[in-house]
Design a protein around this motif. Structure first.
Motif, PDB file in Angstrom:
ATOM      1  N   SER A  52       0.466  -0.822  -0.119  1.00 57.58           N
ATOM      2  CA  SER A  52      -0.044   0.038   0.155  1.00 57.58           C
ATOM      3  C   SER A  52       0.567   1.708   0.313  1.00 57.58           C
ATOM      4  CB  SER A  52      -0.902  -0.066   1.343  1.00 57.58           C
ATOM      5  OG  SER A  52      -0.495   0.256   2.459  1.00 57.58           O
ATOM      6  N   ARG A  53       2.255   1.003   0.088  1.00 51.39           N
ATOM      7  CA  ARG A  53       3.405   1.891   0.348  1.00 51.39           C
ATOM      8  C   ARG A  53       4.343   2.155  -0.444  1.00 51.39           C
ATOM      9  NH1 ARG A  53       0.811   5.050   4.650  1.00 51.39           N
ATOM     10  NH2 ARG A  53       2.504   6.905   4.607  1.00 51.39           N
ATOM     11  N   SER A  73      -0.681   4.733  -1.794  1.00 50.29           N
ATOM     12  CA  SER A  73       0.405   5.770  -1.668  1.00 50.29           C
ATOM     13  C   SER A  73       1.864   6.553  -2.054  1.00 50.29           C
ATOM     14  CB  SER A  73       0.029   6.228   0.369  1.00 50.29           C
ATOM     15  OG  SER A  73      -0.678   6.652   0.690  1.00 50.29           O
ATOM     16  N   THR A 106      -3.787  13.450  -6.889  1.00 46.00           N
ATOM     17  CA  THR A 106      -4.777  13.023  -6.824  1.00 46.00           C
ATOM     18  C   THR A 106      -6.111  14.244  -6.210  1.00 46.00           C
ATOM     19  OG1 THR A 106      -4.685  11.009  -5.787  1.00 46.00           O
ATOM     20  CG2 THR A 106      -7.184  11.515  -4.744  1.00 46.00           C
ATOM     21  N   ARG A 115      -1.968   9.864  -5.295  1.00 45.52           N
ATOM     22  CA  ARG A 115      -1.923   9.399  -4.288  1.00 45.52           C
ATOM     23  C   ARG A 115      -0.628  10.007  -3.453  1.00 45.52           C
ATOM     24  NH1 ARG A 115      -4.969   5.559   0.824  1.00 45.52           N
ATOM     25  NH2 ARG A 115      -4.236   7.724   2.376  1.00 45.52           N
ATOM     26  N   GLU A 117       1.864  11.131  -1.257  1.00 45.42           N
ATOM     27  CA  GLU A 117       1.969  11.876   0.519  1.00 45.42           C
ATOM     28  C   GLU A 117       2.865  12.927   0.804  1.00 45.42           C
ATOM     29  OE1 GLU A 117       1.128   9.080   4.459  1.00 45.42           O
ATOM     30  OE2 GLU A 117       1.594   8.728   3.406  1.00 45.42           O
ATOM     31  N   VAL A 158       0.011  17.731   0.779  1.00 42.25           N
ATOM     32  CA  VAL A 158       1.804  16.991   0.717  1.00 42.25           C
ATOM     33  C   VAL A 158       3.055  17.433   1.521  1.00 42.25           C
ATOM     34  CG1 VAL A 158       3.821  16.272  -1.256  1.00 42.25           C
ATOM     35  CG2 VAL A 158       1.444  16.728  -2.156  1.00 42.25           C
TER      36      VAL A 158
END
Length: 483
Positions: A52-53, A73, A106, A115, A117, A158
């Motif tokens: 997920s990252r 992310s 996003t 996405r 981050e 961000v």
């Protein structure tokens, strides 16, 4: 009595494990001569393994496009060679943000819906061996990037970080409680920590337990691999059974001494190599990674309730263009081989299922280049040494998977490495008439003679180009404003 205190402290530390979850991500590097198509990595590996990252070295548009609408992310990087320009010019920073963040992020209508981050400014710019090559520009570049993000909706959410190598920290006899930042960085670290605190961003540290082990006389291989040891490191009432916890708490001590006790820590890169040196083996890498994943259930003796915010495993894939000053061992940190096949089993998010590798890889034909035993090979070693200045021969190092090859097997390995690097071009297996193309796999035991893949177009990051062009145009028109 003292032994009893140590035991209680250690048991309490162990009991805290499993109570706090630390998010795991991967570092996806593309420094490979035959990179996989980004979509095969994003959809075929990251998504299938429920990762997920992800952190990437730059802001390559093809890589970012492949991450669009995945929900993953992303941390994007700013290369070190751009720091001076971004430090000097707010306009250059605005151009970089527009090109590499705003148009991908996003919530930006019509954009790629990535996405993003964090923006990681620089790749270990304070590394001690780099001296002042990048360090004077890192914080200023980060400030200008942050100002540019703040002015660019929806990029303003961000956060900006500056990844640091663990060598920014010094300790006395490796005791975590004595940790402090290097004296030559006192002013710079003060500026960086204030910058991070102002935006609520973590301190990002890259930790290489394998390298630390090579340079340390304090820690053992068992401690580096999270294996039980009869002689843990004792620091007052705190007990350290593993090297990684000691490094994290050394940083925690340094942050406390700098007045930032509560600043979060994030681990930007951590991993273990599988080839190229003694102890760099698949078995040790699996032991290390399994130990790391188990470790992520809790905090450290100094921060039992404040573990690192996240950990990015270095690396997703092997990268044969790395290896500055380490004899090529850094080329073998991938959990997956360069062609996307899992080297060992570890839970990166997929749970109990085996890791899913890249599917549909377009391999070159099953052909190898070897030294022709029917020819005069008197100059073969010279030819092999010349080849290894270009091709990847790191597996031939002492302790490497091919380190036991005898002559002319080691020559054949070098020849084949070059042959695959050149896409199996007919004239790339000549070597003055002593090279021979064969369809019989010359691999021996654990020493694998690789077959290359038909690489996608090399990653083409436009980040530096856009910034430099904008900088040049502004300079020529005398419109540059230095902030």
């Amino acid at each position: 009595m003292a032994a009893g205190i140590y035991l209680v402290s250690f048991l309490l530390f162990l009991n805290l494990r499993g109570l706090i979850a630390v998010e795991t991500g991967v570092f996806w590097g593309t420094e490979s001569s035959q990179p996989l198509p980004p979509e095969k990595v994003a959809a075929g590996m990251l998504k299938r393994n429920n990762i997920s990252r992800v952190m990437i070295r730059d802001a390559d548009p093809l890589v970012l496009r492949s991450l669009s609408r995945t929900g993953i992310s992303v941390v994007i990087g700013v290369p070190n060679d751009m720091l001076e320009t971004l430090n000097l010019s707010r306009k250059a920073a605005e151009s970089w943000v527009q090109e590499n963040v705003t148009r991908h992020i996003t919530g930006n209508a019509g954009a790629g819906d990535v996405r993003i981050e964090y923006v990681a400014v620089g790749d270990e710019p304070f590394l001690q061996r780099n001296r002042d090559k990048y360090a004077p520009f890192a914080v200023g570049a980060a400030v200008n990037i942050r100002l540019a993000l703040a002015a660019a909706t929806p990029s303003r959410k961000v956060k900006v970080v500056v990844p640091c190598n663990a060598d920014v920290i010094l300790t006395n006899a490796s005791l975590p409680s004595s940790g402090h930042f290097r004296v030559d960085l006192n002013k710079t670290m003060g500026e960086l920590l204030a910058f991070l605190a102002d935006q609520g961003a973590p301190f990002v540290v890259n930790v290489d337990p394998f390298l630390i082990l090579q340079q340390s006389q304090t820690f053992t291989l068992d401690q580096a691999l999270f294996r039980s040891t009869p002689r843990p490191l004792c620091d007052g009432s705190h007990v350290y059974a593993d090297l990684f916890s000691a490094v994290v708490d050394s940083l925690a001590s340094a942050l406390t001494k700098a007045g930032h006790t509560d600043m979060d820590i994030m681990v930007g890169k951590i991993g273990w190599p599988t080839d190229g040196a003694v102890a760099a083996t698949v078995a040790n890498a699996q032991t290390f990674m399994s130990g790391l994943i188990d470790w992520l259930g809790g905090g450290t003796p100094l921060r039992p309730k404040q573990p690192p915010l996240g950990v990015y495993v270095f690396s997703l894939l092997d990268e044969n263009r790395l290896g500055d000053g380490d004899n090529g061992v850094s080329r073998h940190y991938g959990v997956f081989t360069f062609d996307g096949q899992a080297k060992y089993s570890v839970d990166l998010g997929q749970g109990s299922k085996p890791l899913a590798g890249a599917a549909g890889v377009d391999y070159l034909p099953s052909r190898w280049c070897v030294a022709d035993g029917n020819k005069d090979l008197v100059n073969a070693s010279v030819a092999a040494a010349d080849v290894c200045s270009t091709a990847d021969c790191s597996a031939l190092a002492s302790g490497g998977s091919c380190g036991n090859l005898t002559w002319p097997g080691n020559v054949s390995y070098a020849f084949n490495s070059y042959y695959q690097l050149q896409g199996q071009r007919a004239n790339s297996c000549d070597f003055g008439g002593i090279g021979l193309v064969t369809t019989v796999d010359p691999s021996v035991g654990e020493c694998r003679f690789l077959v290359g893949v038909r690489a996608s177009a090399p990653p083409t990051s436009v980040s530096a180009l856009v910034v430099l062009v904008c900088w040049s145009l502004l300079s020529l028109s005398h419109l540059v404003h230095v902030y």
